[in-house]
Motif scaffolding. Structure first.
Motif, PDB file in Angstrom:
ATOM      1  N   LEU A  70      -9.255   6.487 -12.824  1.00 40.57           N
ATOM      2  CA  LEU A  70      -8.107   6.010 -11.408  1.00 40.57           C
ATOM      3  C   LEU A  70      -8.277   5.207  -9.860  1.00 40.57           C
ATOM      4  CD1 LEU A  70      -4.931   4.786 -11.753  1.00 40.57           C
ATOM      5  CD2 LEU A  70      -4.448   7.134 -11.719  1.00 40.57           C
ATOM      6  N   HIS A 107      -4.466   2.022  -1.492  1.00 43.14           N
ATOM      7  CA  HIS A 107      -3.470   2.683  -1.798  1.00 43.14           C
ATOM      8  C   HIS A 107      -4.558   3.835  -0.354  1.00 43.14           C
ATOM      9  CE1 HIS A 107      -0.576   0.472  -4.099  1.00 43.14           C
ATOM     10  NE2 HIS A 107      -1.679   0.865  -5.212  1.00 43.14           N
ATOM     11  N   LEU A 147      -6.989   2.438  -7.096  1.00 43.36           N
ATOM     12  CA  LEU A 147      -5.917   3.012  -6.415  1.00 43.36           C
ATOM     13  C   LEU A 147      -6.627   2.636  -5.294  1.00 43.36           C
ATOM     14  CD1 LEU A 147      -4.526   5.993  -7.681  1.00 43.36           C
ATOM     15  CD2 LEU A 147      -3.720   3.916  -7.797  1.00 43.36           C
ATOM     16  N   THR A 148      -7.880   3.307  -5.113  1.00 40.43           N
ATOM     17  CA  THR A 148      -7.878   2.776  -3.564  1.00 40.43           C
ATOM     18  C   THR A 148      -9.223   1.806  -3.236  1.00 40.43           C
ATOM     19  OG1 THR A 148     -10.293   3.844  -4.228  1.00 40.43           O
ATOM     20  CG2 THR A 148      -9.324   5.837  -2.875  1.00 40.43           C
ATOM     21  N   PHE A 150      -1.871   2.761 -12.824  1.00 37.95           N
ATOM     22  CA  PHE A 150      -2.586   1.847 -11.701  1.00 37.95           C
ATOM     23  C   PHE A 150      -1.285   0.793 -11.592  1.00 37.95           C
ATOM     24  CE2 PHE A 150      -4.004  -2.101  -9.809  1.00 37.95           C
ATOM     25  CZ  PHE A 150      -4.336  -1.417  -8.652  1.00 37.95           C
ATOM     26  N   GLN A 192       0.648  -0.869  -0.138  1.00 44.06           N
ATOM     27  CA  GLN A 192      -0.056   0.064  -0.022  1.00 44.06           C
ATOM     28  C   GLN A 192       1.006   1.177   0.062  1.00 44.06           C
ATOM     29  OE1 GLN A 192      -2.930  -0.656   3.449  1.00 44.06           O
ATOM     30  NE2 GLN A 192      -4.176  -2.059   2.274  1.00 44.06           N
ATOM     31  N   HIS A 193       0.212   2.248  -0.654  1.00 41.25           N
ATOM     32  CA  HIS A 193       1.057   3.834  -0.858  1.00 41.25           C
ATOM     33  C   HIS A 193      -0.234   5.312  -0.645  1.00 41.25           C
ATOM     34  CE1 HIS A 193       4.906   1.408  -2.356  1.00 41.25           C
ATOM     35  NE2 HIS A 193       3.276   0.004  -3.659  1.00 41.25           N
ATOM     36  N   ILE A 208      -0.839   7.912  -2.215  1.00 38.33           N
ATOM     37  CA  ILE A 208      -0.152   8.608  -3.519  1.00 38.33           C
ATOM     38  C   ILE A 208      -0.613  10.140  -4.329  1.00 38.33           C
ATOM     39  CG2 ILE A 208      -1.632   7.816  -6.140  1.00 38.33           C
ATOM     40  CD1 ILE A 208      -0.829   5.166  -5.769  1.00 38.33           C
ATOM     41  N   VAL A 239       2.466   2.045 -11.014  1.00 35.48           N
ATOM     42  CA  VAL A 239       2.845   2.536  -9.319  1.00 35.48           C
ATOM     43  C   VAL A 239       3.525   1.053  -8.597  1.00 35.48           C
ATOM     44  CG1 VAL A 239       1.482   2.028  -7.159  1.00 35.48           C
ATOM     45  CG2 VAL A 239       0.513   3.552  -8.812  1.00 35.48           C
ATOM     46  N   VAL A 246      -5.300   8.239  -1.798  1.00 32.71           N
ATOM     47  CA  VAL A 246      -5.010   8.986  -2.340  1.00 32.71           C
ATOM     48  C   VAL A 246      -5.193   9.962  -1.860  1.00 32.71           C
ATOM     49  CG1 VAL A 246      -6.049   9.423  -4.543  1.00 32.71           C
ATOM     50  CG2 VAL A 246      -5.869   6.781  -4.199  1.00 32.71           C
ATOM     51  N   LEU A 285      -1.932  12.133  -6.363  1.00 28.22           N
ATOM     52  CA  LEU A 285      -3.136  11.835  -8.057  1.00 28.22           C
ATOM     53  C   LEU A 285      -3.073  13.830  -8.291  1.00 28.22           C
ATOM     54  CD1 LEU A 285      -4.144  11.082 -10.213  1.00 28.22           C
ATOM     55  CD2 LEU A 285      -5.925  10.106  -9.244  1.00 28.22           C
TER      56      LEU A 285
END
Length: 245
Positions: A18, A27, A22-23, A204, A2-3, A5, A207, A29, A7
């Motif tokens: 996107l 991640h 991501l969620t 995605f 998990q990051h 990010i 990443v 966001v 955006l």
């Protein structure tokens, strides 16, 4: 993994497609918009909204430092002038955003200690030659007029800042002509069409996957060869959000 990010351009056509990818992967966001009216929609989608103008370098750096992201995804464009209403103004604004906005994002990334950046580019900036175009083929830096503005004042500085800044792992996604929800067309158009969902999925994937460099992101059979993205990223042009389990 998990990051966090950052955006940039979260409320745009690709950004909106996107976000659920991501969620959904867990991640965190932080998404930018210049419009306060769009902040509530971003928050409802699970994004922490940040209202910031990418041309305000100091404010952007503060926002990125506060977010402390491990990755920045750059999906910013500016066609607010409208290609139909004032095409020259739209191209000029978009080129400026690609040139100055990308430089500000790179500066902010380095200030925040962010080491990976995924940037949106285009797949129709290659110099005329034998097709299909591959990533090592030259860009059309001798172009004049409107095309010269797009390539030389926008794409070239955008890609150079992303790919050749020391200390930054830069990924450039050269998108084909978008179609699908929220774009100019519901059906494939152009020499290298690309569905907006497949565009979002490439970002995605990038990443965590892919060595620094440029990748053509386009449907099969177009002028831009997508073999590198398919093999190195594991990307598929057939991806659609509706297919996500």
């Amino acid at each position: 993994m998990q990051h966090t990010i950052f955006l940039a351009g979260a409320a745009g056509a690709i950004g909106r497609r996107l976000i659920p990818l991501l969620t959904g992967a867990g991640h965190r966001v932080i998404g930018t918009t210049r419009s306060p009216d769009r902040a509530d929609a971003l928050e409802a989608a699970g994004v922490r909204p940040v209202i910031v103008d990418v041309f305000d370098g100091q404010a952007l750096t503060r926002a990125v430092r506060e977010a402390a992201p491990s990755i920045i995804i750059h999906q910013l464009t500016d066609l607010s002038a409208g290609l139909d209403q004032d095409p020259e103004a739209a191209r000029r604004a978009n080129a400026r955003l690609r040139r100055e906005g990308t430089a500000n994002l790179v500066t902010a990334a380095l200030a925040a200690g962010t080491r990976r950046m995924v940037t949106q580019s285009i797949a129709w900036a290659y110099a005329p030659g034998a097709t299909p175009y591959r990533e090592e083929d030259p860009l059309d830096i001798t172009a004049q007029g409107a095309r010269g503005m797009t390539v030389n004042e926008g794409i070239v500085p955008l890609e150079h800042a992303t790919l050749f800044t020391p200390g930054l792992e830069g990924i450039v996604l050269r998108y084909g002509q978008l179609y699908g929800p929220g774009t100019w067309s519901e059906k494939p158009e152009g020499a290298s069409p690309l569905h907006v969902d497949a565009a979002a999925h490439a970002a995605f994937i990038a990443v965590e996957r892919g060595a620094p460099g440029a990748y053509n992101i386009a449907d099969d059979g177009g002028e831009a060869d997508n073999a590198k993205a398919v093999s190195a990223l594991g990307w598929s042009p057939g991806f659609r959000l509706e297919a996500v389990a």
